[in-house]
Design a protein around this motif. Structure first.
Motif, PDB file in Angstrom:
ATOM      1  N   LEU A  65       0.824  -1.211   0.000  1.00  0.00           N
ATOM      2  CA  LEU A  65       0.000   0.000   0.000  1.00  0.00           C
ATOM      3  C   LEU A  65       0.859   1.264   0.000  1.00  0.00           C
ATOM      4  CD1 LEU A  65      -2.926   0.913  -0.012  1.00  0.00           C
ATOM      5  CD2 LEU A  65      -2.870   0.967   2.479  1.00  0.00           C
ATOM      6  N   LYS A  66       1.929   1.269   0.785  1.00  0.00           N
ATOM      7  CA  LYS A  66       2.822   2.437   0.825  1.00  0.00           C
ATOM      8  C   LYS A  66       3.465   2.669  -0.529  1.00  0.00           C
ATOM      9  CE  LYS A  66       3.874   2.214   5.772  1.00  0.00           C
ATOM     10  NZ  LYS A  66       4.892   1.840   6.798  1.00  0.00           N
ATOM     11  N   ARG A  67       3.781   1.589  -1.221  1.00  0.00           N
ATOM     12  CA  ARG A  67       4.405   1.717  -2.538  1.00  0.00           C
ATOM     13  C   ARG A  67       3.446   2.321  -3.564  1.00  0.00           C
ATOM     14  NH1 ARG A  67       5.470  -3.315  -3.382  1.00  0.00           N
ATOM     15  NH2 ARG A  67       4.090  -3.825  -5.116  1.00  0.00           N
ATOM     16  N   ILE A  68       2.215   1.837  -3.580  1.00  0.00           N
ATOM     17  CA  ILE A  68       1.296   2.308  -4.624  1.00  0.00           C
ATOM     18  C   ILE A  68       0.729   3.690  -4.317  1.00  0.00           C
ATOM     19  CG2 ILE A  68       0.712  -0.037  -5.310  1.00  0.00           C
ATOM     20  CD1 ILE A  68      -1.907   0.209  -3.875  1.00  0.00           C
ATOM     21  N   THR A  69       0.633   4.056  -3.038  1.00  0.00           N
ATOM     22  CA  THR A  69       0.068   5.376  -2.710  1.00  0.00           C
ATOM     23  C   THR A  69       1.052   6.505  -2.978  1.00  0.00           C
ATOM     24  OG1 THR A  69       0.623   4.980  -0.369  1.00  0.00           O
ATOM     25  CG2 THR A  69      -1.649   4.588  -1.049  1.00  0.00           C
ATOM     26  N   LYS A  70       2.268   6.172  -3.351  1.00  0.00           N
ATOM     27  CA  LYS A  70       3.226   7.197  -3.783  1.00  0.00           C
ATOM     28  C   LYS A  70       3.000   7.596  -5.237  1.00  0.00           C
ATOM     29  CE  LYS A  70       6.904   5.775  -0.588  1.00  0.00           C
ATOM     30  NZ  LYS A  70       8.252   5.153  -0.470  1.00  0.00           N
ATOM     31  N   LYS A  71       2.189   6.832  -5.930  1.00  0.00           N
ATOM     32  CA  LYS A  71       1.965   7.071  -7.358  1.00  0.00           C
ATOM     33  C   LYS A  71       0.863   8.105  -7.587  1.00  0.00           C
ATOM     34  CE  LYS A  71       3.381   2.342  -8.487  1.00  0.00           C
ATOM     35  NZ  LYS A  71       4.664   2.728  -9.109  1.00  0.00           N
ATOM     36  N   ASP A  72       0.946   8.774  -8.708  1.00  0.00           N
ATOM     37  CA  ASP A  72      -0.100   9.712  -9.127  1.00  0.00           C
ATOM     38  C   ASP A  72      -1.185   8.898  -9.822  1.00  0.00           C
ATOM     39  OD1 ASP A  72      -1.611  11.895  -9.844  1.00  0.00           O
ATOM     40  OD2 ASP A  72      -0.356  12.419 -11.576  1.00  0.00           O
ATOM     41  N   ALA A  73      -2.222   8.574  -9.079  1.00  0.00           N
ATOM     42  CA  ALA A  73      -3.257   7.675  -9.591  1.00  0.00           C
ATOM     43  C   ALA A  73      -4.585   8.006  -8.923  1.00  0.00           C
ATOM     44  CB  ALA A  73      -2.874   6.219  -9.306  1.00  0.00           C
ATOM     45  N   LEU A  95      -2.856   6.869   4.703  1.00  0.00           N
ATOM     46  CA  LEU A  95      -1.992   6.722   3.533  1.00  0.00           C
ATOM     47  C   LEU A  95      -2.594   7.331   2.268  1.00  0.00           C
ATOM     48  CD1 LEU A  95      -0.603   3.113   4.067  1.00  0.00           C
ATOM     49  CD2 LEU A  95       0.728   5.220   4.033  1.00  0.00           C
ATOM     50  N   ILE A  96      -3.919   7.308   2.139  1.00  0.00           N
ATOM     51  CA  ILE A  96      -4.540   7.839   0.918  1.00  0.00           C
ATOM     52  C   ILE A  96      -5.047   9.265   1.093  1.00  0.00           C
ATOM     53  CG2 ILE A  96      -5.179   5.546   0.095  1.00  0.00           C
ATOM     54  CD1 ILE A  96      -8.026   6.045   1.004  1.00  0.00           C
ATOM     55  N   SER A  97      -4.915   9.805   2.304  1.00  0.00           N
ATOM     56  CA  SER A  97      -5.348  11.179   2.542  1.00  0.00           C
ATOM     57  C   SER A  97      -4.564  12.138   1.640  1.00  0.00           C
ATOM     58  CB  SER A  97      -5.126  11.545   4.008  1.00  0.00           C
ATOM     59  OG  SER A  97      -5.584  12.846   4.271  1.00  0.00           O
ATOM     60  N   GLY A  98      -5.272  13.026   0.982  1.00  0.00           N
ATOM     61  CA  GLY A  98      -4.639  13.964   0.058  1.00  0.00           C
ATOM     62  C   GLY A  98      -4.575  13.454  -1.367  1.00  0.00           C
ATOM     63  N   LYS A  99      -4.907  12.176  -1.587  1.00  0.00           N
ATOM     64  CA  LYS A  99      -4.954  11.603  -2.926  1.00  0.00           C
ATOM     65  C   LYS A  99      -6.348  11.778  -3.516  1.00  0.00           C
ATOM     66  CE  LYS A  99      -0.761   9.857  -2.724  1.00  0.00           C
ATOM     67  NZ  LYS A  99       0.316  10.243  -3.664  1.00  0.00           N
ATOM     68  N   ASP A 100      -6.464  11.501  -4.808  1.00  0.00           N
ATOM     69  CA  ASP A 100      -7.776  11.498  -5.449  1.00  0.00           C
ATOM     70  C   ASP A 100      -8.449  10.164  -5.135  1.00  0.00           C
ATOM     71  OD1 ASP A 100      -7.314  13.989  -6.456  1.00  0.00           O
ATOM     72  OD2 ASP A 100      -6.847  13.327  -8.491  1.00  0.00           O
ATOM     73  N   VAL A 101      -9.543  10.223  -4.371  1.00  0.00           N
ATOM     74  CA  VAL A 101     -10.185   9.007  -3.865  1.00  0.00           C
ATOM     75  C   VAL A 101     -11.679   9.014  -4.183  1.00  0.00           C
ATOM     76  CG1 VAL A 101     -10.723   7.635  -1.807  1.00  0.00           C
ATOM     77  CG2 VAL A 101      -8.520   8.827  -1.971  1.00  0.00           C
ATOM     78  N   ILE A 102     -12.166   7.892  -4.693  1.00  0.00           N
ATOM     79  CA  ILE A 102     -13.604   7.643  -4.775  1.00  0.00           C
ATOM     80  C   ILE A 102     -13.927   6.620  -3.691  1.00  0.00           C
ATOM     81  CG2 ILE A 102     -15.491   6.717  -6.155  1.00  0.00           C
ATOM     82  CD1 ILE A 102     -13.939   7.525  -8.667  1.00  0.00           C
ATOM     83  N   LEU A 103     -14.901   6.929  -2.878  1.00  0.00           N
ATOM     84  CA  LEU A 103     -15.326   6.016  -1.815  1.00  0.00           C
ATOM     85  C   LEU A 103     -16.524   5.228  -2.325  1.00  0.00           C
ATOM     86  CD1 LEU A 103     -14.206   5.581   1.034  1.00  0.00           C
ATOM     87  CD2 LEU A 103     -16.004   7.070   1.897  1.00  0.00           C
ATOM     88  N   VAL A 104     -16.389   3.904  -2.360  1.00  0.00           N
ATOM     89  CA  VAL A 104     -17.447   3.035  -2.866  1.00  0.00           C
ATOM     90  C   VAL A 104     -17.941   2.149  -1.728  1.00  0.00           C
ATOM     91  CG1 VAL A 104     -17.998   1.160  -4.460  1.00  0.00           C
ATOM     92  CG2 VAL A 104     -16.537   3.042  -5.214  1.00  0.00           C
ATOM     93  N   ALA A 105     -19.204   2.287  -1.376  1.00  0.00           N
ATOM     94  CA  ALA A 105     -19.799   1.477  -0.308  1.00  0.00           C
ATOM     95  C   ALA A 105     -20.607   0.353  -0.944  1.00  0.00           C
ATOM     96  CB  ALA A 105     -20.678   2.336   0.588  1.00  0.00           C
ATOM     97  N   ASN A 106     -20.080  -0.854  -0.844  1.00  0.00           N
ATOM     98  CA  ASN A 106     -20.705  -2.033  -1.455  1.00  0.00           C
ATOM     99  C   ASN A 106     -21.698  -2.685  -0.493  1.00  0.00           C
ATOM    100  OD1 ASN A 106     -21.165  -4.131  -3.310  1.00  0.00           O
ATOM    101  ND2 ASN A 106     -19.450  -5.341  -2.549  1.00  0.00           N
ATOM    102  N   LYS A 107     -22.471  -3.617  -1.012  1.00  0.00           N
ATOM    103  CA  LYS A 107     -23.432  -4.448  -0.269  1.00  0.00           C
ATOM    104  C   LYS A 107     -24.658  -3.666   0.208  1.00  0.00           C
ATOM    105  CE  LYS A 107     -19.732  -7.595   1.112  1.00  0.00           C
ATOM    106  NZ  LYS A 107     -19.200  -8.504   2.145  1.00  0.00           N
ATOM    107  N   MET A 108     -25.057  -2.700  -0.615  1.00  0.00           N
ATOM    108  CA  MET A 108     -26.298  -1.966  -0.345  1.00  0.00           C
ATOM    109  C   MET A 108     -27.499  -2.904  -0.243  1.00  0.00           C
ATOM    110  SD  MET A 108     -26.834   1.274   0.095  1.00  0.00           S
ATOM    111  CE  MET A 108     -28.472   1.397  -0.585  1.00  0.00           C
ATOM    112  N   ASP A 109     -27.424  -4.018  -0.948  1.00  0.00           N
ATOM    113  CA  ASP A 109     -28.548  -4.957  -0.979  1.00  0.00           C
ATOM    114  C   ASP A 109     -28.795  -5.631   0.364  1.00  0.00           C
ATOM    115  OD1 ASP A 109     -25.929  -6.014  -2.050  1.00  0.00           O
ATOM    116  OD2 ASP A 109     -26.898  -7.926  -1.589  1.00  0.00           O
ATOM    117  N   LEU A 110     -27.850  -5.520   1.303  1.00  0.00           N
ATOM    118  CA  LEU A 110     -28.035  -6.138   2.618  1.00  0.00           C
ATOM    119  C   LEU A 110     -28.869  -5.279   3.562  1.00  0.00           C
ATOM    120  CD1 LEU A 110     -24.457  -7.571   3.310  1.00  0.00           C
ATOM    121  CD2 LEU A 110     -26.407  -8.690   2.201  1.00  0.00           C
ATOM    122  N   LEU A 111     -28.948  -3.970   3.287  1.00  0.00           N
ATOM    123  CA  LEU A 111     -29.703  -3.058   4.146  1.00  0.00           C
ATOM    124  C   LEU A 111     -31.157  -2.985   3.692  1.00  0.00           C
ATOM    125  CD1 LEU A 111     -27.119  -0.154   4.520  1.00  0.00           C
ATOM    126  CD2 LEU A 111     -27.640  -1.945   6.178  1.00  0.00           C
TER     127      LEU A 111
END
Length: 365
Positions: A65-73, A95-111
């Motif tokens: 995770l530390k390796r990939i979060t250094k990348k511009d992605a 580690l991902i703070s300050g990066k471009d992040v999309i937050l995806v909340a899965n398993k909506m079908d359980l609620l």
């Protein structure tokens, strides 16, 4: 031999040690295309649902995770909305703070279907903000129901700006299943490329997928959360603990000194307060039994294996006490949650030692 990766889990293929990850026989290696090799572990998981324990260590996970979060992605952080507190990890957030992040909340079908997506999105955003995570966008999805998969493809295209995309998340949030569904939705595959299983840590290394015209989609290993009950119980109990369909809430009116025995894995005790309403959200396969507190103390955990068909004989237990001053959820990590509707109330939860038990703002108002 040049380095070859298993297309199912990302492990480096080897032919010398069948007890280590990435093993295949030399005969299999000779027959398969070098870009289409599946290791023995993935073959057994896919075809026989065999339980394995080749987990990636936490230290190895954070190195990746530390390796990939250094990348511009662009980073797509996948959560389990039913177990949000367990899968929104502070160390990953840092580690991902300050990066471009999309937050995806899965398993909506359980609620419950009655819940409004807009309100849930605000609740998820608030939970992330409390932990210090600002995101580009939030999307609620159901991989199982194929809900909002196309919207996620559009969102990734909008925010990645030609860059690579990394799919992050804890074990069992549905990362690999999501990628398989993304590939299906774009007509790129009609079968599951990446190995998926209820067993934690199926993916062991980065898996590179040429999903975009320009840019790569990466599946990453899942973080095994040590405080999740799935990390503590026998794998034979996973199917009982993990919900597969919409959870049916259980409504209980309790007086003080009454308890709820939750499938043999936890005991919820109402210690002090006026007659109160408690709503349980657990897998429909988990049996819940009401008991007097005095009787519950005798049963749990000493005689629990006589009452429930569980594999918890050799485990240790601990009790956490909460003073509830406002409506809140009590979350048992990886198992489910109980909504306390009225305050004040003094309650306790006894469960397997090491399993996280917390209170949070209610997900269902």
């Amino acid at each position: 031999m040049e380095e070859i990766k298993c297309i199912g889990c990302g492990a480096t293929i080897q032919t010398t040690d069948p007890n280590k990850v990435g093993y295949v026989t030399e005969a299999v290696l000779e027959k398969e295309s070098l870009t289409n090799v599946v290791c023995m572990r993935c073959h057994k998981i896919k075809n026989y649902n065999l339980i394995t324990k080749n987990e990636l260590s936490t230290e190895e996970y954070y190195k990746i995770l530390k390796r990939i979060t250094k990348k511009d992605a662009l980073f797509v952080y996948v959560l389990d909305i039913f177990n949000l507190s367990s899968t929104l990890n502070q160390a990953v957030v840092d580690l991902i703070s300050g990066k471009d992040v999309i937050l995806v909340a899965n398993k909506m079908d359980l609620l419950p279907k009655s819940l409004k997506e807009g309100k849930l999105s605000l609740w998820v955003r608030h939970q992330a903000k409390v932990m210090g995570l600002k995101v580009k966008d939030i999307l609620l999805i159901s991989v199982h129901k194929k809900h909002h998969i196309d919207e996620l493809v559009e969102m990734m295209d909008r925010y990645r700006k030609g860059r690579n995309v990394y799919i992050l998340g804890s074990t069992n949030v549905g990362k690999s299943s999501l990628i398989n569904q993304l590939l299906r939705s774009e007509g790129m595959l009609d079968y599951d490329l990446i190995t998926t299983s209820i067993i934690p840590a199926t993916t062991l290394n980065l898996i590179e997928i040429p999903f975009f015209e320009k840019g790569i989609l990466y599946d990453t290993p899942g973080l095994v959360n040590d405080d999740n009950i799935l990390s503590l119980v026998d794998a034979k109990d996973f199917k009982t603990i993990m919900p597969k369909t919409e959870v049916r809430p259980g409504v209980y009116q309790l007086n003080k000194e009454q308890s709820l025995l939750i499938g043999g894995f936890a005991c919820f005790n109402y210690l002090e307060g006026e007659r109160n309403s408690f709503i349980t959200y657990f897998a429909n396969t988990l049996e819940i039994k009401r008991s007097k507190y005095e009787r519950a103390v005798e049963i749990f955990p000493k005689k629990i294996n006589e009452m429930f068909k569980v594999n918890t004989k050799d485990l240790e237990y601990e009790t956490t006490v909460f003073e509830i001053t406002k409506p809140q959820d009590i979350v048992i990590s990886g198992l489910g949650f109980i909504a306390v509707k009225n305050a004040p109330a003094k309650v306790s939860v006894t469960t397997i030692k090491g399993c996280g038990v917390i209170v949070r703002d209610p997900i269902i108002g």
